[in-house]
Structure formats: C-alpha cells, structure tokens
Design a protein around this motif. Structure first.
Motif, short mmCIF file in Angstrom:
data_model
loop_
_atom_site.label_atom_id
_atom_site.label_comp_id
_atom_site.label_asym_id
_atom_site.label_seq_id
_atom_site.Cartn_x
_atom_site.Cartn_y
_atom_site.Cartn_z
N THR A 1 -9.31 -2.00 -12.56
CA THR A 1 -7.92 -2.47 -12.55
C THR A 1 -7.66 -3.29 -11.27
N ASN A 2 -6.44 -3.74 -11.11
CA ASN A 2 -6.07 -4.51 -9.91
C ASN A 2 -5.50 -3.62 -8.81
N ILE A 3 -5.74 -2.31 -8.90
CA ILE A 3 -5.23 -1.38 -7.87
C ILE A 3 -6.41 -0.75 -7.13
N SER A 4 -6.39 -0.87 -5.81
CA SER A 4 -7.48 -0.31 -4.99
C SER A 4 -7.06 1.03 -4.40
N VAL A 5 -8.06 1.73 -3.89
CA VAL A 5 -7.82 3.08 -3.38
C VAL A 5 -8.23 3.17 -1.90
N ALA A 6 -7.39 3.84 -1.14
CA ALA A 6 -7.64 4.01 0.30
C ALA A 6 -7.67 5.48 0.67
N ILE B 1 -2.68 -4.52 -4.38
CA ILE B 1 -2.03 -3.20 -4.52
C ILE B 1 -3.03 -2.12 -4.11
N VAL B 2 -2.56 -1.21 -3.28
CA VAL B 2 -3.43 -0.13 -2.79
C VAL B 2 -2.68 1.19 -2.90
N VAL B 3 -3.36 2.24 -3.33
CA VAL B 3 -2.76 3.58 -3.25
C VAL B 3 -3.66 4.47 -2.41
N ALA C 1 0.84 -1.20 0.00
CA ALA C 1 0.00 0.00 0.00
C ALA C 1 0.88 1.25 0.00
N GLY C 2 0.56 2.18 -0.86
CA GLY C 2 1.32 3.44 -0.94
C GLY C 2 0.56 4.55 -0.25
N ASN C 3 1.20 5.18 0.72
CA ASN C 3 0.59 6.32 1.42
C ASN C 3 1.22 7.59 0.88
N TRP C 4 0.43 8.33 0.11
CA TRP C 4 0.99 9.52 -0.55
C TRP C 4 1.07 10.74 0.38
N LYS C 5 0.51 10.61 1.56
CA LYS C 5 0.50 11.72 2.53
C LYS C 5 -0.04 13.00 1.86
#
Ligand code: PEP
Length: 252
Positions: free
Chosen positions: A57-62, A38-40, A7-11
C-alpha cells in the motif's frame, strides 16, 4: 519540491485487534493519495502485523524508538535490524516523551540516528523546547543545540535522508498548538541551521510540525512555506481525523 509527510504516532495505544482495524480503514480510504507520504507508528507489539496488513500500500510503518546496537544482551531493547525485519521503513528518534521520561539525550539521539541510517531506516528526529525554555526566550538556542548535537558527524548525503520533526513540548497532547507563525519561525530557523552544515542538500530535508495537530488546524499549518508535514499523536488514533489530516488542503 519536498513531498509532504503525515506521520501518526500511536504512542502506547492500540492492541493488535485495534491496530489492524485502524489500518484497514486507513488503507481503504487513503489508497488514492499519491502526493503525501503517509506513515503510521504503532507500538512494537503491533508493528509486524500492521506492516503485513499495509504491505503493497502507500502507507509506511515506523518504530517509535530503537536501540543503537544491532543485537546483544540489552534486555527490553529493539534493534534497527529488528524494526526492518518487522517491516518498518522509518523510525521516530528522540521524541520528547523519550527525552522526558526515559533519559534520552542529544548524545543517544545521535547514536540512534547513525544506527538507523546504517540499517537503511528513515529517521524522524524530534526536537523542541519546553514551555519554560520558550518563556525565557531560549527556543532557538535549545533547538539549535538539539540539532547540532543530534546530527553531529553526519555527512550531507546522510542528512538528506533524515526527517526533522519540530515539536514544542508544551504543545504535545495539551491541545495547545503553536500558532502557524510561531511554528514557521522555528522551521525557517531549523532550515538555516541545517544549511550551515549540510549545504545545498538542506533544501531537500523535510521538517514536520508536531503538537496537537488536528483536522481543524492542519490546513493553515501546511500553508506555511517551511512546514513540510506533521507528526500527529492523539488525532492519529481515529481513522476519520487522521484521514482528514492526510487530506489537508494545500494552499502553498
Ligand atoms: C506526538 O506524539 O508527537 C504529538 C505531537 O502528539 P499530539 O498530536 O497528541 O500533541
């Protein structure tokens, strides 16, 4: 077998244009990945646009945070239902920056956790000790309290739906990573703590490591038996480094 999560935390980074550019690169280069979730997690202002771009897509959002009420006179806050409406499936709760700068406590974490689960969001709950706490030997005590109080009142079936991120505060954004052994030791202890309350389902709960995860340390971290993924700050802001982290080499 627990499916790893990266998971990517973009702050508080990325305007709309930058956010879309980044996720376009991610979706093009990660479309074949099936073995990793995969999470962004973009800032609120980019959530809906990023979720639309990643739809199908295979990327989820948080979301990076939320309030525990569904609606009301709470100026400046965002509800779990609003996150869902914007296209989120996950939400980060109790990040150490929220605890440190915005007064979050284990009590507010607990309220947010319950509200996120009620709304059908997957919470990524952050725990971790400061440098002072580690130096005084309090790591396990601090993490145990955060987990017991943060997860209080959850039924085992609810616990199974959450993701825990162990993020030693001294390793976040500092370039100092916990050694794989230090991280593994705490991950194992967290597994034991949750097993005491959640019983058998504890083995399904994923525990991520966070704190200066980079392309050059992800492989060794992911080779630890109890590290099920990573919450990535700085290195999630560039496509190249995040892609490499998602494509970690699995030697478990
Ligand atoms: C984070 O934001 O949760 C984090 C771990 O940041 P960084 O990877 O930059 O240390």
């Amino acid at each position: 077998m627990r499916k790893p999560i990266i998971a990517g935390n973009w702050k508080m980074y990325k305007n709309l244009g930058e956010a879309i550019e980044l996720v376009r690169q991610l979706k093009e280069n990660l479309a074949d990945v099936v073995s990793v979730e995969i999470v962004v997690s973009p800032p609120f202002t980019a959530l809906a646009a990023v979720a639309a771009e990643l739809s199908g897509t295979n990327i989820s959002v948080a979301g990076q945070n939320m309030y525990w009420e569904e609606a009301g006179a709470f100026t400046g806050e965002v509800s779990p239902l609003m996150l869902k409406d914007a296209g989120c499936t996950h939400v980060i709760i109790g990040h150490s920056e929220r605890r440190q700068f915005f007064g979050e406590t284990d009590t507010t974490v607990n309220k947010k956790l319950k509200a996120a689960l009620k709304a059908g969001l997957t919470p990524i709950v952050c725990v971790g000790e400061t440098l002072e706490e580690r130096e005084f030997g309090g790591t396990m005590k601090v993490v145990e309290k955060q987990i017991r109080e943060g997860l209080e009142g959850l039924a085992p079936q609810e616990m199974e739906k959450i993701v825990i991120a162990y993020e030693p505060v001294w390793a976040i954004g500092t370039g100092k990573t916990a050694t794989p052994q230090q991280a593994e030791e705490v991950h194992e202890a967290i597994g034991t703590i949750i097993a005491q309350t959640a019983g058998g389902v504890a083995r399904n709960i994923r525990i991520l490591y966070g704190g200066s995860v980079k392309p050059d340390n992800i492989d060794v971290l992911m080779s630890q038996p109890n590290i099920d993924g990573a919450l990535v700050g700085g290195a999630s802001l560039q496509a190249e480094s995040f892609i490499r982290i998602v494509r970690f080499k699995n030697s478990k």
